[in-house]
Scaffold this active site. Structure first.
Site, short mmCIF file in Angstrom:
data_model
loop_
_atom_site.label_atom_id
_atom_site.label_comp_id
_atom_site.label_asym_id
_atom_site.label_seq_id
_atom_site.Cartn_x
_atom_site.Cartn_y
_atom_site.Cartn_z
N LYS A 62 -5.88 -10.41 -5.80
CA LYS A 62 -7.09 -10.62 -4.99
C LYS A 62 -8.17 -9.58 -5.31
CE LYS A 62 -6.92 -7.94 -0.82
NZ LYS A 62 -7.64 -7.78 0.40
N LYS A 64 0.83 -1.21 0.00
CA LYS A 64 0.00 0.00 0.00
C LYS A 64 0.86 1.26 0.00
CE LYS A 64 -4.43 -1.68 1.62
NZ LYS A 64 -5.56 -1.58 2.54
N LYS A 84 -11.52 -4.12 -2.44
CA LYS A 84 -12.49 -3.04 -2.32
C LYS A 84 -12.06 -1.81 -3.10
CE LYS A 84 -14.39 -3.62 2.28
NZ LYS A 84 -14.12 -3.28 3.68
P1 ATP Z 1 -9.48 -4.73 0.17
O1 ATP Z 1 -8.07 -5.18 0.23
O2 ATP Z 1 -10.39 -5.67 -0.52
O3 ATP Z 1 -9.61 -3.30 -0.30
P2 ATP Z 1 -9.42 -5.10 2.96
O4 ATP Z 1 -8.86 -6.46 3.02
O5 ATP Z 1 -8.54 -3.98 3.27
O6 ATP Z 1 -10.08 -4.79 1.60
P3 ATP Z 1 -11.54 -5.41 4.99
O7 ATP Z 1 -12.88 -4.91 4.71
O8 ATP Z 1 -11.00 -4.93 6.23
O9 ATP Z 1 -10.74 -5.00 3.76
O10 ATP Z 1 -11.54 -6.99 4.95
C1 ATP Z 1 -12.48 -7.69 5.66
C2 ATP Z 1 -12.20 -9.16 5.57
O11 ATP Z 1 -12.30 -9.62 4.22
C3 ATP Z 1 -10.80 -9.56 6.05
O12 ATP Z 1 -10.91 -10.71 6.87
C4 ATP Z 1 -10.05 -9.90 4.77
O13 ATP Z 1 -9.06 -10.89 4.97
C5 ATP Z 1 -11.18 -10.44 3.91
N1 ATP Z 1 -10.88 -10.28 2.47
C6 ATP Z 1 -10.63 -9.14 1.81
N2 ATP Z 1 -10.44 -9.39 0.49
C7 ATP Z 1 -10.58 -10.72 0.32
C8 ATP Z 1 -10.51 -11.61 -0.83
N3 ATP Z 1 -10.28 -11.15 -2.05
N4 ATP Z 1 -10.73 -12.93 -0.63
C9 ATP Z 1 -10.98 -13.42 0.61
N5 ATP Z 1 -11.06 -12.64 1.72
C10 ATP Z 1 -10.86 -11.31 1.59
#
Ligand code: ATP
Ligand code: LTN
Length: 333
Positions: free
Chosen positions: A193, A111, A196
């Protein structure tokens, strides 16, 4: 009963990866555990946010989690900033965490490399997360694969605190990563992956609020390869098909052999895409409908969140006081 803690950021665009990697497992194990589910608004401030939007997304995520099956009578659902112990715990843990541990985190490296100016909060993010978990003496932390390293860091911080200050002060938490759905990949780019931050991009993600037509369109556009064999595979060239099969497996709970059998009549990837879209649409329809109902009563949502914050504070506030005392601070008389 095992105690569970997990968190999710109110940054909008909650997607199929968040649901299959985390939320679905929270819901399914809810009755067997003592659960704390936290909307981590303080974490979301580590990158710039629009204040009005963040307030909306925070309530919206609460509604979404309840719509997805989190039952506020069985689980404590709350907003992180409503419980001041989280910010305090973060500061106290900062003072036992070597900087080098944070600089090594892969999410921080990824990031921060994408930003011109990196905020201190982004580096400190895993310490805030460690505090979230440790303040509740959680045994289990159900998260997607990408968060495993952060939970391992929370273990290291807990062990260090226990070693420096008091043996067995903190419970050492365990990351719980689901068998299927732990790493849902982007439909447009199946080697990265589903994220968001990219969810606004057409064809990247399936968002939980997408209408069936849009979900079908996203799956139909999903990147695959020039073959036609429908098999699970670790070959990077087959990542697209593997991702579609992985999604189907996580949604249906079937074994790999059962999944493959379901597509034995398929005439190619087109049929696979439609089949996967259908199970996802059927899963999300009732969630979207419940969400829309819950959003019509913001006062009830706020009431549930206030109750959750009270329940959470009853655990976290005394723990942070014990931390302060153990570290040599004078508690107010
Ligand atoms: P992103 O990276 O998607 O912008 P994040 O991981 O920062 O989002 P959170 O909303 O805090 O966002 O994640 C919530 C949960 O979703 C966490 O347990 C994370 O591990 C899981 N998660 C996020 N993206 C994925 C994915 N592509 N596949 C499986 N689990 C995921
Ligand atoms: N960092 C996590 C969200 C998060 C979390 C937590 C998860 C914050 N605190 C405590 C589990 C336990 C993320 O971005 N997915």
């Amino acid at each position: 009963m095992k105690r569970v803690f997990s968190g999710i950021q109110p940054t909008g665009n909650i997607h199929l990866g968040n649901y299959l990697g985390a939320v679905k497992n929270w819901v399914e194990k809810q009755a067997e555990k003592e659960n704390f589910f936290c909307i981590v608004d303080l974490h979301s401030l580590t990158v710039p946010q629009n204040p009005e939007q963040l307030r909306f997304e925070t309530r919206s995520l609460a509604a979404m989690l309840i719509a997805a099956g989190i039952d506020p009578d069985k689980s404590t659902l709350f907003i992180q900033s409503h419980v001041p112990a989280h910010a305090e715990g973060c500061w106290l843990l900062n003072c036992v965490t070597p900087l080098g541990w944070l600089q090594r985190m892969t999410q921080y490296k990824d990031k921060s490399a994408k930003q011109e100016s990196v905020l201190t909060g982004l580096l400190d993010y895993p310490v805030l997360m460690a505090g979230d978990i440790l303040l509740y003496d959680a045994d289990e932390v159900p998260v997607g694969e990408d968060q495993k390293q952060h939970v391992e860091l929370a273990r290291d911080i807990a062990q260090r605190f226990n070693h420096v200050y008091e043996e067995e002060f903190f419970v050492i938490p365990q990351p719980i990563i689901p068998q299927a759905g732990a790493r849902v990949m982007g439909l447009d780019e199946p080697t990265n992956k589903m994220s968001k931050s990219l969810a606004e991009k057409r064809g990247h993600a399936v968002r939980l609020l997408d209408e069936p037509k849009e979900i079908l369109r996203s799956f139909k556009r999903a990147v695959t390869d020039s073959g036609r064999e429908i098999q699970f595979s670790t070959d990077p060239d087959k990542a697209g098909v593997n991702n579609l099969l992985g999604i189907y497996k996580a949604v249906t709970g079937k074994s790999e052999a059962e999944v493959i059998a379901d597509f034995s009549e398929a005439r190619g990837y087109g049929d696979l895409k439609v089949g996967v879209a259908q199970v996802v649409i059927d899963m999300l329809n009732p969630i979207r409908e419940r969400y829309q109902m819950l959003m019509q009563d913001p006062a009830e949502l706020d009431r549930l969140l206030a109750r959750g914050a009270q329940q959470a504070a009853a655990v976290a506030a005394p723990k942070v006081d014990q931390m302060k005392h153990t570290m040599g601070l004078v508690l107010p008389a």
